[in-house]
Motif scaffolding. Sequence first.
Motif, PDB file in Angstrom:
ATOM      1  N   ALA A  11      -8.741  -3.152  -0.336  1.00 26.06           N
ATOM      2  CA  ALA A  11      -8.676  -4.567  -0.712  1.00 26.06           C
ATOM      3  C   ALA A  11      -7.299  -5.156  -0.402  1.00 26.06           C
ATOM      4  CB  ALA A  11      -9.005  -4.727  -2.199  1.00 26.06           C
TER       5      ALA A  11
ATOM      6  N   ALA B 115      -6.625  -5.343   3.448  1.00 27.92           N
ATOM      7  CA  ALA B 115      -7.394  -6.412   4.088  1.00 27.92           C
ATOM      8  C   ALA B 115      -6.804  -7.776   3.750  1.00 27.92           C
ATOM      9  CB  ALA B 115      -8.856  -6.339   3.655  1.00 27.92           C
ATOM     10  N   GLN B 116      -6.378  -7.946   2.503  1.00 26.27           N
ATOM     11  CA  GLN B 116      -5.760  -9.211   2.110  1.00 26.27           C
ATOM     12  C   GLN B 116      -4.440  -9.441   2.841  1.00 26.27           C
ATOM     13  OE1 GLN B 116      -6.856 -11.689   0.254  1.00 26.27           O
ATOM     14  NE2 GLN B 116      -8.765 -10.728  -0.353  1.00 26.27           N
TER      15      GLN B 116
ATOM     16  N   PHE C 238     -14.708  -7.749   3.468  1.00 25.10           N
ATOM     17  CA  PHE C 238     -13.296  -7.899   3.830  1.00 25.10           C
ATOM     18  C   PHE C 238     -13.114  -8.143   5.329  1.00 25.10           C
ATOM     19  CE2 PHE C 238     -12.483  -5.450  -0.198  1.00 25.10           C
ATOM     20  CZ  PHE C 238     -11.847  -6.500  -0.845  1.00 25.10           C
TER      21      PHE C 238
END
Length: 484
Positions: A261, A264-265, A439
């Motif tokens: 997470a 990907a952010q 994502f």
Amino acid sequence: MNNDAVTVINVQNIHIQVQEEKLPYIIPNQVPFLSQIKLLILFSSSILLLRQKVLKIPKVEESSIQLETAMVAGLIVQRLFRVLFFLHIVLIAILVICLTIRGLLSAHSHHFHPRKWYPPLLTATGCAGIVAFTWQWFTLCNPSRALRTAFWLSPLLTCAVGVLFVLIGSAAGLTIGAIAIVLALILSLYACWVNPRFDYATKVLSIAAASPPAKTTTVVNLSIITGTVYSCFLVSGIGGATAVGTVMDTLFILAILANLAWSAQVIRNTLQVTIARVKYLHFAYGVDMELRIALRDTFKYSMGSVCISSVLVPIITAVHGSARAISLIVGGTDEFLFSCANCYAAVAATLVNYGNRWGLVQVGVYNKGFVQASMDTWEMLKRVGLEPIIDRDLTGSFCFLSGMAGGAICTLVGGAWTFAVHKSYATEVSIYAFLIGYFMCRIEMAWLQSCVSAYYIAYTENPQNSRLDPAILFRLEEFQRYGD
């Protein structure tokens, strides 16, 4: 020393000279005017003292020290987050390698079947990349049609995912399936509710997405490939932890998913900061900056802010979205619930001031810290009256629903295959496939979201800019007349 302080001191010196030099030269026949001169000097001195108190000149140095301390603290936090991000990438890589080797060596002793677990999930991961590439092409060619497609396709695919989880039949599968079906219904109702906003949203998307920076497609494609390959690498570690299946392995899987997470952010926000800078310069000044230079500057100067925003923005967005949903559901039916909803909404509104995706534009353009950029940007948006407009902007919903649709497609691919070959693996494989697909599609949508953000911020800083289309101005006037 502050310029105001120097000015006041110089003016005071002049008046002291007036008192010492001018008064002795007053001739006798002007003695009646002496009292007036004294009153003038007294009045001027009072004004100077009052200005000194209002400006708090004795505290100028203290204020500058506090400002410098805040800037140093911000730089330290940015560097800390940057170091933490790259350090955790290295640690997770070591963990994944160890888990993969251990899983392959102990697969037979723990009744784990790699040939039935890995192929469906790796295929779903590859499917995530293909869906992201396809959706990017569709969005680039026809953003208005892509918007409407996302709003109507996402609920259908989410409902299909819910049905798949119900068919799997496990306790977790039934729970997730029921939630997915309810969510599909909510998304359908939401699409009907915001249907009147589609015309304005498609117009803004068409304006913002027109003439994307050169090599945008190349940079986005490389980001998708990087995310897909890295996801495959993480999948090998998740499979190794699943092969043994202890409590500690469950914690390892959660750590790997958190890494997925955050990574990907970070990829997504790096694209947003870079492309938003280029598009802002184009909208505001008509200057075309090379995307390569902007990307290099982002890596060199802004990665700390990117890492911070990658943690804060998803959390604050979730809080703000839930606050709006609760306020709509509760309404004014119950006084106690209404007061609680208002309190929660006030907390969410305060958090948005300190962390919002609009601040990423100033991170790229002015190299500000993320929190300071968010505060300055939100203040500008409120000052020109754009807060209710961007609060109803459908770009964020469009990107979210695109991610939901991509995740749902990957879930159907990986989950259905696993359901056919080994039903007991179907629930977990479906969950992992959804997260990876979500994502990857969010990374793909970063370029469009950054273009829209740059368009709004360019208008906010100069509403009279002749280079900008008057769509925002017309929408603002329409909202002031008729509301939503």
